[in-house]
Design an enzyme around this catalytic site. Structure first.
Site, PDB file in Angstrom:
ATOM      1  N   ASP A  12       0.818  -1.219   0.000  1.00  0.00           N
ATOM      2  CA  ASP A  12       0.000   0.000   0.000  1.00  0.00           C
ATOM      3  C   ASP A  12       0.850   1.266   0.000  1.00  0.00           C
ATOM      4  O   ASP A  12       0.418   2.302   0.510  1.00  0.00           O
ATOM      5  CB  ASP A  12      -0.956   0.024   1.202  1.00  0.00           C
ATOM      6  N   LYS A  17       0.566   4.530  -8.719  1.00  0.00           N
ATOM      7  CA  LYS A  17       0.679   5.904  -9.216  1.00  0.00           C
ATOM      8  C   LYS A  17       2.048   6.149  -9.844  1.00  0.00           C
ATOM      9  O   LYS A  17       2.157   6.749 -10.917  1.00  0.00           O
ATOM     10  CB  LYS A  17       0.452   6.900  -8.082  1.00  0.00           C
ATOM     11  N   HIS A  40      -3.687  -1.753  -7.003  1.00  0.00           N
ATOM     12  CA  HIS A  40      -2.944  -0.531  -7.264  1.00  0.00           C
ATOM     13  C   HIS A  40      -3.946   0.536  -7.685  1.00  0.00           C
ATOM     14  O   HIS A  40      -4.642   0.390  -8.682  1.00  0.00           O
ATOM     15  CB  HIS A  40      -1.902  -0.754  -8.359  1.00  0.00           C
ATOM     16  N   GLY A 301     -10.868  -3.257   1.554  1.00  0.00           N
ATOM     17  CA  GLY A 301     -11.537  -2.245   2.362  1.00  0.00           C
ATOM     18  C   GLY A 301     -11.147  -2.291   3.826  1.00  0.00           C
ATOM     19  O   GLY A 301     -11.666  -1.525   4.644  1.00  0.00           O
ATOM     20  N   ARG A 304      -6.129   0.102   7.706  1.00  0.00           N
ATOM     21  CA  ARG A 304      -4.700  -0.122   7.864  1.00  0.00           C
ATOM     22  C   ARG A 304      -4.213   0.437   9.200  1.00  0.00           C
ATOM     23  O   ARG A 304      -4.655   1.494   9.635  1.00  0.00           O
ATOM     24  CB  ARG A 304      -3.932   0.540   6.719  1.00  0.00           C
TER      25      ARG A 304
END
EC number: 6.3.4.4
Length: 435
Positions: A12, A17, A40, A301, A304
């Protein structure tokens, strides 16, 4: 030039990007490990796209996207992703190639994964329940079904029959689950066969041809280095090798052909699921970090866990990947903190250590030793010029470079590909702004 781009933490980190941003200059992007258990997230002009299997180069017209032999491929997940992209007007099949040696992830893998996690209860590893681990088990045990098997329906039927019978023994008699029907699995694969068949090929040969033409290639990792099956925080890891060596073995591209290895790292640290996390913040600071960073898994979902930057684990990541440069992401998440902390050592059983122990019981007991720095408490969101960065933020970046011994070549200041400061051009040695 051939560049490996991978995560340096527990995943993560914002790899998608960065890969997307750099694909303007490349001929191909290669996925070399993992499955559809990690997403991603790409944001282009405000529009979000989440990729799980297809390389991030798919959003750039003309870029070839390759799925290497190190990936475990779920046909339904792949087709769903292709359909999602097609709905956005992005053609896929003409530019996507799948290694014929790629192992397939099938329904019995998912059933086993879920059954095992349920049995472990509170001691569960925290897998996504998508069958990644069991699929890699079959690969290593040499009973895996590979993409090339789709080209031979009669042989495929026999292989599916044997594999299903083998896994049903565990499902039915150990986990007390309903056994699966091999014919249903075979029929499902036959439905996907005609759609996938034109994309199956020799990825290693394709890469060799591109190299001989001196084309730029990006090798895109999934998850993060601390989740590596061998070098991560075992057993709280994924089931593949997430470190740089896997770029070669998972694609069929020789290791001496790689020119650079870029490590993507957040300006802080996050982790999903169980496992040791020395710098984890369980207080209001941690909640603030999670809220500002929108720290929820793009695929699952799941929330973290958040904590301060860990120099000790990052040094290990630099060592095992031979990083030539670092991309620092989500710096803007720290904009509102009055004080910033850097973990520069661990205190384990009363002893100060500078290397993360592989013994997870020992790592669990380690406490962080922090160095405190002043925050900048002003917005860095969307900055594209390093000279406009607050002095305190530049000091933070300089201190990281000093502690890590590797240059921070790119800084991400927001989710869009435009929210980026390039301090050193990736495909040549020209320094554009050092500060």
């Amino acid at each position: 030039m051939n560049i490996v781009i991978l995560g340096t933490q527990w995943g993560d980190e914002g790899k998608g990007k960065i890969v997307d941003m750099l694909t303007e200059d490349v001929a191909a992007v290669v996925r070399f490990q993992g499955g559809h258990n990690a997403g991603h997230t790409l944001i282009i002009d405000g529009e979000k796209t989440i990729l799980r299997l297809i390389p991030s180069g798919i959003l750039r017209e003309g870029v070839l996207c390759l799925i290497g032999n190190g990936v475990v491929l779920s046909p339904p997940a792949l087709m769903e992703e292709i359909e999602e992209l097609n709905a956005k007007g992005i053609p896929v099949t003409e530019r996507l190639r799948i290694s014929s040696a790629c192992n397939l992830l099938l329904p019995y893998h998912v059933a086993l994964d879920k059954a095992r996690e349920a049995e472990l209860g509170t001691k569960a590893i925290g897998t996504t329940g998508r069958g990644i681990g069991p699929a890699y088990e079959d690969k290593v045990a040499r009973r895996g079904i590979r993409a090339m098997d789709l080209l031979h329906p009669n042989q495929l039927l026999e292989k599916i029959k044997k594999a299903t019978a083998y896994h049903n023994i565990q499902l039915e008699h150990y986990y007390h689950q309903t056994p699966l029907d091999y014919q249903s699995i075979y029929n499902q694969l036959m439905e996907f066969r005609e759609k996938i068949k034109p994309m199956i090929g020799d990825v290693s040969a394709l890469l060799g041809n591109l190299r001989r033409q001196n084309k730029h290639i990006i090798f895109e990792g999934a998850q993060g280095s601390l989740l590596d099956i061998d070098l991560g925080t075992y057993p709280y890891v994924t089931s593949s090798n997430t470190t740089a060596g896997s770029a070669a073995t998972g694609s069929g591209f020789g290791p001496l052909y790689f020119d650079r290895v870029l490590g993507i790292t957040k300006a802080y640290v996050t982790r999903v699921g169980a496992g040791p996390f020395p710098t984890e913040l369980t207080n209001e600071e941690g909640k603030k970090m999670a809220k500002r960073g929108n720290e929820f898994g793009s695929v699952t979902g799941r929330p973290r866990r958040c904590g301060w930057f860990d120099v000790i684990s990052m040094r290990r990541t630099i060592q095992i990947n031979s990083l030539t440069g670092i991309v620092l992401t989500k710096l803007d998440v720290l904009d509102e903190f009055a004080k910033i902390h850097l973990c520069t050592a661990y205190r384990c059983d009363g002893e100060v250590v500078n290397e993360p122990p592989f013994d997870q019981s020992l790592l669990e007991s380690c406490e962080p030793v922090y160095e405190e720095m002043p925050g900048w408490q002003t917005s860095t969101y969307g900055l594209t010029d390093y000279s406009e960065m607050p002095k305190e933020a530049r000091n933070y970046i300089s201190r990281l470079e000093e502690l890590l011994g590797v240059p921070i070549t790119i800084i991400s200041t927001g989710p869009d590909r435009k929210h980026t400061i390039v301090r050193q051009a990736v495909f040549n040695q020209v320094i554009t702004a050092k500060g």
